[in-house]
Design a protein around this motif. Structure first.
Motif, short mmCIF file in Angstrom:
data_model
loop_
_atom_site.label_atom_id
_atom_site.label_comp_id
_atom_site.label_asym_id
_atom_site.label_seq_id
_atom_site.Cartn_x
_atom_site.Cartn_y
_atom_site.Cartn_z
N TRP A 189 0.83 -1.20 0.00
CA TRP A 189 0.00 0.00 0.00
C TRP A 189 0.87 1.26 0.00
O TRP A 189 0.54 2.23 -0.68
N ILE A 190 1.97 1.25 0.75
CA ILE A 190 2.86 2.41 0.76
C ILE A 190 3.37 2.70 -0.64
O ILE A 190 3.44 3.86 -1.08
N GLY A 191 3.72 1.65 -1.38
CA GLY A 191 4.17 1.83 -2.76
C GLY A 191 3.07 2.39 -3.65
O GLY A 191 3.32 3.29 -4.47
N MET A 192 1.84 1.89 -3.50
CA MET A 192 0.73 2.40 -4.29
C MET A 192 0.43 3.85 -3.93
O MET A 192 0.18 4.68 -4.82
N PHE A 193 0.47 4.17 -2.65
CA PHE A 193 0.19 5.54 -2.20
C PHE A 193 1.22 6.51 -2.76
O PHE A 193 0.87 7.60 -3.25
N ALA A 194 2.50 6.15 -2.71
CA ALA A 194 3.54 7.02 -3.23
C ALA A 194 3.38 7.24 -4.74
O ALA A 194 3.61 8.34 -5.25
N HIS A 195 2.97 6.19 -5.44
CA HIS A 195 2.79 6.31 -6.89
C HIS A 195 1.58 7.18 -7.24
O HIS A 195 1.64 8.04 -8.13
#
Length: 313
Positions: A102-108
């Protein structure tokens, strides 16, 4: 049954009746060992029942919760919650393991940064190593009924950070939707901000403060009414100003006070002055119920005055 009673031999010895499990020394019962998969299925069965079969909810509430169900699943699988009343060992383990995704999706989605593969390094993959390890430890060794405070505190803090990213993501989507509605309905953005956006942004605080008041924590609720906007103005604006770049490449920006902000300052100052005057000088340390009507009227005057000023300028 959830437990199996023990037969006693003499006065001190307890002998189980053929059921393997953990002995609760205080109650004298054997609690059977729970399988993680079984516990996980039971947890999601409870969620399914709450959405579709809870007789206390009407059809509209069930329909809205059904629409929200996919996002509820995503939140539960990415936000670790070790708190009492929400604790589920396998769900907590999965959320710890999957939260870096989720952190990766949020940053993207929010910043356009690809943490899955950035400059030849997968930062999400690196974060998954400790998260999967901690999740596996929770899955294997955590207690099925509650988690110790020493272990729950850091996990809760981490879960708070993940929850904040969800709030930021949903808030941005809400603002975009309101801007779209404003364009379609030809409503000026300042008016949308004064009404719909302001009300929607405050509903969470309103619900929390009402719940605190009903539990007898009125002082805490009143403190939160002032602490929450204070945090937004000082920390929120502070972080925002610290990230602003001007045309010369330096940090800083020219600001101006709009009429609606000036009007808001005036009505806010009126209320801040009237609360101690009414509480300390007129009513000997108490604020009467009828003062709420004055506050409602003051807010109504603020909205009408602000909207009028927007159309006159």
């Amino acid at each position: 049954d959830e437990y199996t009673p023990l037969s006693s031999v003499g006065e001190a010895e307890l002998v189980p009746l053929g059921v393997e499990g953990k002995l609760d020394e205080e109650s004298g019962f054997v609690f059977p060992e729970t399988d993680n998969l079984h516990e996980l299925l039971e947890h999601w069965k409870d969620i399914w029942f709450e959405v579709f079969h809870d007789e206390k909810k009407n059809i509209l509430e069930k329909f809205l919760m059904a629409l929200e169900l996919p996002f509820t699943v995503l939140r539960k699988l990415s936000i670790p919650v070790p708190c009492e009343g929400y604790y589920c060992r396998p769900t907590l383990a999965l959320s710890l393991a999957l939260s870096p995704l989720w952190i990766g999706m949020f940053a993207h989605l929010e910043f356009g940064t690809n943490l899955f593969m950035h400059e030849g390094v997968s930062y999400v993959g690196l974060m998954c190593i400790p998260s999967f390890l901690i999740g596996a430890l929770v899955w294997r060794f955590a207690d099925e009924r509650e988690m110790s405070t020493s272990a729950a505190a850091p996990i809760a803090l981490y879960g708070f950070v993940i929850a904040a990213t969800w709030i930021d993501f949903i808030g941005d989507r809400l603002v975009a939707l309101l801007q779209f509605l404003g364009v379609v309905l030809h409503i000026p953005s300042p008016v949308m901000g004064l009404t719909v956006l302001a009300w929607g942004d405050s509903m969470g605080d309103l619900a929390a403060n009402i719940a605190l008041s009903k539990k007898g924590l009125a002082n805490m609720a009143m403190t939160a009414c002032f602490a929450s906007p204070l945090f937004n103005m000082l920390i929120g604006l502070g972080v925002g100003f610290s990230m602003i770049k001007n045309e010369d490449g330096g940090f800083g920006a020219a600001v101006s006070i709009s009429p609606s902000v000036k009007i808001g300052f005036f009505f806010l100052l009126c209320n801040l002055v009237m609360i101690p005057v009414c509480g300390f000088f007129l009513n000997k340390g108490t604020i009467p119920q009828k003062y709420s009507y004055f506050m409602f009227g003051l807010y109504g005057c603020y909205v009408i005055t602000s909207i009028t000023a927007q159309f006159m300028t």
